[in-house]
Design an enzyme around this catalytic site. Structure first.
Site, PDB file in Angstrom:
ATOM      1  N   GLY A  21       0.907  -1.235  -0.024  1.00 13.66           N
ATOM      2  CA  GLY A  21       0.046   0.258  -0.115  1.00 13.66           C
ATOM      3  C   GLY A  21       0.771   1.262  -0.174  1.00 13.66           C
ATOM      4  NE  ARG A  25       5.176  -1.797   4.279  1.00 11.83           N
ATOM      5  CZ  ARG A  25       4.183  -2.560   4.629  1.00 11.83           C
ATOM      6  NH1 ARG A  25       3.670  -3.306   4.312  1.00 11.83           N
ATOM      7  NH2 ARG A  25       3.697  -1.809   5.717  1.00 11.83           N
ATOM      8  NE  ARG A  44      -3.905  11.022  -8.317  1.00 10.30           N
ATOM      9  CZ  ARG A  44      -4.876  11.570  -7.736  1.00 10.30           C
ATOM     10  NH1 ARG A  44      -5.290  11.633  -6.473  1.00 10.30           N
ATOM     11  NH2 ARG A  44      -5.744  12.349  -8.612  1.00 10.30           N
ATOM     12  NE  ARG A  88      -3.694  -5.897   0.989  1.00 11.45           N
ATOM     13  CZ  ARG A  88      -2.896  -4.922   1.589  1.00 11.45           C
ATOM     14  NH1 ARG A  88      -1.966  -4.320   1.144  1.00 11.45           N
ATOM     15  NH2 ARG A  88      -3.266  -4.608   2.950  1.00 11.45           N
ATOM     16  CB  SER A  91       0.203  -3.796   7.831  1.00 11.16           C
ATOM     17  OG  SER A  91      -0.336  -2.557   7.500  1.00 11.16           O
ATOM     18  CG  ASP A 217      -3.106  -2.936  14.177  1.00  9.13           C
ATOM     19  OD1 ASP A 217      -2.681  -2.714  12.978  1.00  9.13           O
ATOM     20  OD2 ASP A 217      -4.214  -3.115  14.216  1.00  9.13           O
ATOM     21  NE  ARG A 230       1.901  -0.004  11.389  1.00 16.03           N
ATOM     22  CZ  ARG A 230       0.541   0.085  11.375  1.00 16.03           C
ATOM     23  NH1 ARG A 230      -0.174   0.688   9.999  1.00 16.03           N
ATOM     24  NH2 ARG A 230      -0.213   0.254  12.360  1.00 16.03           N
TER      25      ARG A 230
HETATM   26  N1  HPA Z   1      -7.483  -2.140  10.418  1.00 15.66           N
HETATM   27  C1  HPA Z   1      -7.680  -2.347   9.088  1.00 15.66           C
HETATM   28  N2  HPA Z   1      -6.775  -2.500   8.675  1.00 15.66           N
HETATM   29  C2  HPA Z   1      -5.641  -2.589   9.040  1.00 15.66           C
HETATM   30  C3  HPA Z   1      -5.347  -2.497  10.390  1.00 15.66           C
HETATM   31  C4  HPA Z   1      -6.566  -2.430  11.229  1.00 15.66           C
HETATM   32  O1  HPA Z   1      -6.580  -2.482  12.439  1.00 15.66           O
HETATM   33  N3  HPA Z   1      -4.138  -2.888  10.809  1.00 15.66           N
HETATM   34  C5  HPA Z   1      -3.436  -2.908   9.555  1.00 15.66           C
HETATM   35  N4  HPA Z   1      -4.230  -2.657   8.457  1.00 15.66           N
END
Ligand code: HPA
Length: 247
Positions: A21, A25, A44, A88, A91, A217, A230
């Site tokens: 994303g 990265r 962009r 993809r 995270s 997380d 990250r």
């Molecule tokens: N919510 C949605 N997308 C995410 C999260 C999350 O807590 N963490 C990483 N991508």
């Protein structure tokens, strides 16, 4: 010829691609994992690069966050640039108790609250959003070969990062149990925001798609990996993705 959101000429993007994303990265992967990586777009500031991994041409294209942004880049990659194998690398937020921060997860399937399936099929069917089995099988085999533990299963792909799905009194809670708790009961491992679109677009375009994530997380424990980490520390996931995409 280029596309509205990508400055690459047709032929400059490899058939095999990694999709983070975050543009930084994409830069990190290009600079640290690809040989001779060349920037083909910075429209962009959403960067895309092509280079080589173990002698095979591979691209890495940032997509931004969420289904609408992701879908614009991925639709053009498939339909304008002829990309065939898309992984993809993102995270996700851990939900299941068996999932810990920094784990690597592979999305066998993606459940979603997005209307994208409805927009394609109307109410006729609840189309199942699934990964490409060949990529899935290879990713699991590569993880084992690299001795990197991975968990495989279903993820929830949401349109709203900020929602009330964790609230027992939220719109889908019943006063005793939140929607997130119910999703976990049904085997959902984690939450993210793009993979449903990858699986829908890959099916539509008859190409291969797979989502691999690290857990940044956790919704139960509220532990977090630092944002800078990250950006730089998800090398295990990237190794699995690169070994898989070149096969
Ligand atoms: N919510 C949605 N997308 C995410 C999260 C999350 O807590 N963490 C990483 N991508």
């Amino acid at each position: 010829m280029s596309s509205p959101h990508n400055a690459a000429n047709v032929g400059e993007i490899a058939e095999r691609i990694l999709l983070p994303g975050d543009p930084l990265r994409a830069k990190y992967i290009a600079e640290n994992f690809l040989e001779g990586a060349k920037l083909y777009t910075d429209i962009r500031n959403v960067y895309g690069y092509t280079g080589k991994y173990k002698g095979v041409e591979v691209s890495v294209q940032a997509t931004g966050m969420g289904i609408p942004s992701f879908s614009i880049y991925v639709y053009e990659l498939i339909h304008t640039y002829g990309v065939k194998k898309l992984i993809r690398v993102g995270s996700c937020g851990g939900m299941h108790k068996n999932v810990k921060i920094r784990d690597v997860l592979i999305a066998q399937g993606a459940t979603t609250d997005s209307s994208i399936v409805h927009q394609v099929f109307g109410g006729a069917v609840n189309y199942s959003l699934i990964s490409d089995f060949d990529l899935l099988e290879k990713a699991v085999a590569n993880a084992r070969k690299l001795k990197l533990p991975v968990k495989v299963g279903n993820v929830i792909c949401t349109d709203r990062f900020y929602n009330d799905y964790g609230d027992v009194n939220g719109i889908f809670g019943d006063g005793k149990r939140s929607l997130n708790e119910k999703l976990v009961q049904y085997g959902i491992l984690a939450v993210e925001m793009e993979t449903a679109a990858l699986y829908l677009l890959a099916a539509e375009g008859n190409v291969q798609g797979l989502g691999i994530f690290t857990v940044s997380d956790h919704l139960l424990t509220h532990e977090e990996v630092e944002p800078r980490e990250r950006e730089n520390s998800f090398n295990d996931m990237i190794k699995i993705a690169l070994e898989t995409v070149i096969e």
